[in-house]
Enzyme design. Structure first.
Site, PDB file in Angstrom:
ATOM      1  N   HIS A 224       2.053 -12.898  37.595  1.00 27.77           N
ATOM      2  CA  HIS A 224       1.234 -12.521  36.438  1.00 27.77           C
ATOM      3  C   HIS A 224      -0.247 -12.283  36.763  1.00 27.77           C
ATOM      4  CE1 HIS A 224       4.535 -13.924  33.815  1.00 27.77           C
ATOM      5  NE2 HIS A 224       4.563 -15.018  34.539  1.00 27.77           N
TER       6      HIS A 224
HETATM    7  C1  BDR Z   1       0.767 -17.142  32.307  1.00 29.17           C
HETATM    8  O1  BDR Z   1       1.057 -18.515  32.066  1.00 29.17           O
HETATM    9  C2  BDR Z   1       0.876 -19.267  33.236  1.00 29.17           C
HETATM   10  O2  BDR Z   1       1.973 -20.086  33.429  1.00 29.17           O
HETATM   11  C3  BDR Z   1       0.634 -18.300  34.362  1.00 29.17           C
HETATM   12  O3  BDR Z   1      -0.316 -18.831  35.268  1.00 29.17           O
HETATM   13  C4  BDR Z   1       0.117 -17.065  33.672  1.00 29.17           C
HETATM   14  O4  BDR Z   1      -1.280 -17.109  33.519  1.00 29.17           O
HETATM   15  C5  BDR Z   1       2.040 -16.339  32.157  1.00 29.17           C
HETATM   16  O5  BDR Z   1       2.562 -16.468  30.875  1.00 29.17           O
END
Ligand code: BDR
Ligand code: CA
Length: 314
Positions: A244
Site C-alpha cells: 500500500h
Molecule cells: C493501510 O493500513 C495499514 O495497515 C497499512 O500500513 C496501510 O497504510 C492499508 O489499509
C-alpha cells in the site's frame, strides 16, 4: 535546470509497508524528508515511533528527526492491526532497538512549525496512516492548511470498498473525523486507495528481486514482505500482499505510473455500519465539487522496477 528536492513530511504508523515507503523516500535524491511524525494506527504510538526510528537507522538516516504525534484518534477508541503487521507492527526480521532518540516536542507542533517556517506551497504531506496528526495540525493552526503544497495519502477505497470492515479501509476507518477534516481542508489531495494498492502485489518474483539486491535493506524488505503477505494471501487468495504505502512516494517520483480522476470524496462519519467509508463520486453522479485526485490504476511492473532500483541504492 535540475529541480531542488521536493520537501516532504512523512506521517506514519509503521507497519512493514510504511517502512518500505520511508526507505523509498530516503533512497530518492528527488525527495528531501524534513521529518517523520508517528501516529497511532497499525500498533500503538509507543511502537510506531520506535519503528520509525528503527527504519531511519536501517537507512543510515538517524539525522532525520522522528516525532511522536497523537496517541489516539480525535474522537474514537484506537483500533489497531496486529493481525496484519504482528505484535510489534514490524514483525518479520529481528531488528535492533534504535539508538537515535525521539525528537523533542509533539509531532503536530512539528508539522505546524515546519509549514509556517518553510515558504508557502513548498512542503508536501505524505500520510501513510490514520489522519489524526494532520487533522489536529489543521484544527490547532487553521493558517497552515493554506500553506501545504499537496497531500499525497494512502487511504480509502471505492471499487475495493473495504479491508477492515466491508465498507472501509483501515487508515480512514480508524479516524474518520480526522479524514473528514482533511478532505474538507481545501488542500490539493492525491489519494492512493485500495483500488490501486491492490494492484501492486508482492509476488514471489518481486520479493526475490528485493532479496537479490544482496544488501541489508534488500534482505529486510524481502523478509518484511514474507511476513505480512501471509495475511492477505489467505484473505484474498492473491499471489502476494498489496504494498500500500510505497505508492505514495512512488507517485511523487513518477506520477506517470498512475492514473486517476479528479472527483469529490466525502467521508462517512455517522453510520456505525459504514463508518470511515470513502464516498467517492467516481462516476460523476453528483454536482459536489472535486476535492481529490483519486487514483485507480498503476503500472505495477514500472512501480516495482522503480522501487527495487531505489532500494538498491541504500
Ligand atoms: C493501510 O493500513 C495499514 O495497515 C497499512 O500500513 C496501510 O497504510 C492499508 O489499509
Ligand atoms: Ca500505514
Amino acid at each position: 535546470m535540475t529541480q531542488p528536492p521536493r520537501k516532504i513530511i512523512i506521517d506514519t504508523d509503521p507497519g512493514q509497508d510504511d517502512a518500505i515507503a520511508i526507505l523509498l523516500a530516503f533512497a530518492s535524491p528527488e525527495i528531501d524528508v524534513l521529518g517523520l511524525t508517528a501516529v497511532a494506527g497499525n500498533v500503538p504510538l509507543a511502537l510506531t515511533q520506535k519503528n520509525a526510528r528503527i527504519i531511519c537507522e536501517l537507512a543510515g538516516r538517524s539525522d532525520v528527526p522522528v516525532y511522536a504525534g497523537c496517541d489516539r484518534p480525535l474522537e474514537r477508541k484506537l483500533v489497531t492491526a496486529e493481525h496484519v503487521h504482528g505484535k510489534t507492527g514490524l514483525d518479520g526480521p529481528a531488528m535492533p532497538d534504535p539508538v537515535m532518540p525521539l525528537a523533542e516536542g509533539h509531532g503536530v507542533d512539528f508539522i505546524i512549525e515546519t509549514l509556517r517556517r518553510e515558504a508557502a506551497h513548498t512542503v508536501t504531506l505524505c500520510p501513510l496512516g490514520p489522519l489524526t496528526n494532520i487533522a489536529e495540525a489543521f484544527r490547532r493552526a487553521p493558517d497552515v492548511a493554506g500553506r501545504v503544497q499537496q497531500i499525497v495519502l494512502m487511504g480509502g477505497a471505492y471499487f475495493e470498498v473495504g479491508n477492515i470492515t466491508p465498507a472501509a479501509e483501515f487508515n480512514i476507518y480508524v479516524d474518520p473525523e480526522a479524514a473528514d477534516i482533511v478532505f474538507r481542508s481545501g488542500v490539493p489531495i492525491v489519494v492512493m486507495p485500495l483500488d490501486v494498492t491492490h494492484k501492486v502485489l508482492t509476488t514471489r518474483a518481486r520479493v526475490e528481486a528485493f532479496r537479490a539486491l544482496g544488501t541489508e535493506v534488500g534482505r529486510v524488505c524481502a523478509e518484511w514482505s514474507d511476513f505480512f503477505e501471509r495475511f492477505d494471501m489467505e484473505k484474498y487468495g492473491s499471489e502476494g500482499a498489496p504494498l500500500h504505502d510505497p505508492t505514495v512516494i512512488a507517485y511523487l517520483l513518477a506520477p506517470g505510473l498512475f492514473r486517476g480522476r479528479h472527483i469529490n470524496v466525502e467521508i462517512e462519519v455517522q453510520s456505525d455500519l459504514t463508518r470511515g467509508m470513502t464516498v467517492a463520486d467516481w462516476w460523476g453522479v453528483t454536482d459536489r465539487p472535486a476535492n481529490a485526485l483519486f487514483i485507480g490504476d498503476v503500472d505495477a511492473e514500472g512501480f516495482f522496477a522503480l522501487l527495487t532500483e531505489r532500494l538498491g541504492r541504500l
